[in-house]
Design an enzyme around this catalytic site. Structure first.
Site, short mmCIF file in Angstrom:
data_model
loop_
_atom_site.label_atom_id
_atom_site.label_comp_id
_atom_site.label_asym_id
_atom_site.label_seq_id
_atom_site.Cartn_x
_atom_site.Cartn_y
_atom_site.Cartn_z
N HIS A 62 -23.59 19.00 5.27
CA HIS A 62 -22.46 19.14 6.18
C HIS A 62 -22.06 20.61 6.23
O HIS A 62 -22.61 21.44 5.50
CB HIS A 62 -21.29 18.25 5.76
CG HIS A 62 -20.68 18.61 4.44
ND1 HIS A 62 -21.36 18.46 3.24
CD2 HIS A 62 -19.45 19.11 4.10
CE1 HIS A 62 -20.58 18.85 2.25
NE2 HIS A 62 -19.42 19.25 2.75
N HIS A 64 -19.29 22.40 5.54
CA HIS A 64 -18.28 23.06 4.72
C HIS A 64 -18.89 24.25 3.99
O HIS A 64 -20.06 24.23 3.59
CB HIS A 64 -17.65 22.08 3.74
CG HIS A 64 -16.54 21.28 4.34
ND1 HIS A 64 -16.16 20.04 3.87
CD2 HIS A 64 -15.71 21.55 5.40
CE1 HIS A 64 -15.16 19.57 4.61
NE2 HIS A 64 -14.87 20.47 5.53
N ASP A 66 -18.83 25.67 1.08
CA ASP A 66 -19.47 25.65 -0.24
C ASP A 66 -20.87 25.05 -0.20
O ASP A 66 -21.56 25.00 -1.22
CB ASP A 66 -18.60 24.91 -1.26
CG ASP A 66 -18.26 23.49 -0.87
OD1 ASP A 66 -18.08 23.23 0.33
OD2 ASP A 66 -18.15 22.62 -1.77
N HIS A 67 -21.30 24.62 0.99
CA HIS A 67 -22.65 24.08 1.16
C HIS A 67 -23.52 24.93 2.08
O HIS A 67 -24.73 24.69 2.16
CB HIS A 67 -22.58 22.65 1.71
CG HIS A 67 -21.94 21.68 0.76
ND1 HIS A 67 -22.66 20.74 0.04
CD2 HIS A 67 -20.64 21.52 0.41
CE1 HIS A 67 -21.82 20.05 -0.72
NE2 HIS A 67 -20.59 20.50 -0.51
N HIS A 144 -16.72 11.55 5.14
CA HIS A 144 -16.09 12.78 4.68
C HIS A 144 -15.13 13.25 5.78
O HIS A 144 -14.99 12.59 6.82
CB HIS A 144 -17.17 13.82 4.38
CG HIS A 144 -16.69 15.03 3.64
ND1 HIS A 144 -15.84 14.96 2.57
CD2 HIS A 144 -16.95 16.35 3.82
CE1 HIS A 144 -15.60 16.18 2.11
NE2 HIS A 144 -16.26 17.04 2.87
N ASP A 215 -21.17 15.36 0.82
CA ASP A 215 -19.89 14.98 0.27
C ASP A 215 -19.48 13.66 0.91
O ASP A 215 -19.65 13.47 2.10
CB ASP A 215 -18.84 16.02 0.60
CG ASP A 215 -18.96 17.31 -0.19
OD1 ASP A 215 -19.88 17.41 -1.02
OD2 ASP A 215 -18.16 18.23 0.04
N HIS A 273 -21.40 18.25 -8.10
CA HIS A 273 -20.25 18.60 -7.25
C HIS A 273 -18.94 18.33 -7.99
O HIS A 273 -18.02 17.71 -7.46
CB HIS A 273 -20.33 17.81 -5.93
CG HIS A 273 -19.54 18.42 -4.82
ND1 HIS A 273 -18.24 18.04 -4.54
CD2 HIS A 273 -19.84 19.36 -3.89
CE1 HIS A 273 -17.79 18.71 -3.50
NE2 HIS A 273 -18.75 19.52 -3.08
#
EC number: 3.1.26.11
Length: 314
Positions: A62, A64, A66-67, A144, A215, A273
């Site tokens: 996805h 976001h 942090d990915h 999510h 997530d 995570h």
């Protein structure tokens, strides 16, 4: 099949955990598949025994930060090294615009090709995302705050082990014919004799399977894509004490991850995570999340950066 964790923290990096990234080394191949690419992932490659130049596929769950924040820099570094023939990227629809914009606005030029694959149709229609003679990849929608997708890699069933000594006793000369027999094919020798590969091979060997699931909050879709997997890598952002927060933010507790593993009847669960709040010395620490999950699914392990897992079936 080998799995290496390069980032196991959620949201932000900590002293001991970088943000999300995991590498899969497909069996019998000199290539790497990267799953998510948080900030600092290329630094983690440098600290590991893995090579950026071997990356052939990248799967993004996805959009976001942090990915994905490590992805533009990683792609640019691969380009500077000049050692890539091309990379295929799989992910949500905005992934291409994100990469194109970063490369354009930083005046970066890649000396290799990028091929983008949107995953929404395959996920929603339960279609195979990628397939070749040895492997297949499936994807599924998760639950999510923004569109998020799980990935499952299946190694296909392989021919049984080839009995070389038996072939020699039958007077079959070594050479390319052995490869044909190992694939179970029928061969005709120069002297006219005909042999079936089934005579010289043991029973077919089942392949291994890995699911990467983050997530997401608890969802039936995660159970479905994980069924009977050898390894489920599942996010475990929170402790059960923060269940309400987990639902609000679209994340899983260790309990949820274990429940999914149990209902999917997987062989092994690895928690990743983890929220930075669970550092050793705090009121709740990573081992508490591990024990929470093991109470439901005993064969659970806690991911840590640079942990390597080998998946093999006898």
């Amino acid at each position: 099949m080998q799995v290496t964790f390069l980032g196991t923290s959620s949201g932000v990096p900590t002293l001991n955990r970088n943000v999300s990234a995991m590498v899969l080394k497909p069996p019998q191949r000199s290539e790497l598949w990267l799953f998510d690419c948080g900030e600092g992932t290329q630094h983690q490659f440098i600290r590991s025994n893995l090579k950026l130049s071997q990356i052939k596929k990248i799967f993004i769950t996805h959009m976001h930060g942090d990915h994905i924040y490590g992805l533009p820099g990683l792609l640019a570094s691969i380009g500077l090294a000049g050692s890539s023939s091309g990379i295929e990227l799989y992910g949500p629809a905005p992934l291409k615009n994100f990469i194109d914009s970063c490369l354009y606005n930083s005046s970066s030029r890649l000396a290799y090709s990028l091929k983008f694959h949107r995953v929404e149709n395959a996920a929603n229609n339960k279609e195979i995302l990628f397939e070749d003679s040895e492997l297949e990849v499936k994807t599924a929608p998760l639950k999510h705050r923004i569109p998020s997708f799980a990935y499952r890699v299946n190694q296909k069933t392989r021919p049984g082990r080839f009995d070389i000594e038996k072939a020699k006793l039958k007077g079959i000369p070594p050479g390319p014919v052995y490869a044909d027999l190992q694939r179970g094919e029928e061969v005709r020798l120069e002297d006219g004799r005909i042999f079936s590969g089934k005579e010289f091979c043991g029973p077919p060997r089942p392949g291994v399977s890995m699911v990467y699931c983050t997530d997401t909050v608890y969802t039936e879709s995660a159970i479905e894509i994980s069924r009977k997997a050898d390894l489920l890598i599942h996010e475990s952002t929170y402790s059960y004490k923060e269940t309400e927060m987990a639902y609000e933010r679209g994340h899983s507790t260790a309990t949820m991850a274990a429940q999914i593993a149990a209902k999917a009847n997987v062989d092994q669960l690895i928690l990743t995570h983890l929220s930075p709040r669970y550092t050793p010395g705090n009121q709740t620490c990573p081992n508490d999340l591990l024990n929470e999950a093991k109470a439901i699914f005993p064969n659970t392990q806690l991911a840590k950066d640079f942990l390597q897992i080998d998946l093999n079936k006898s």
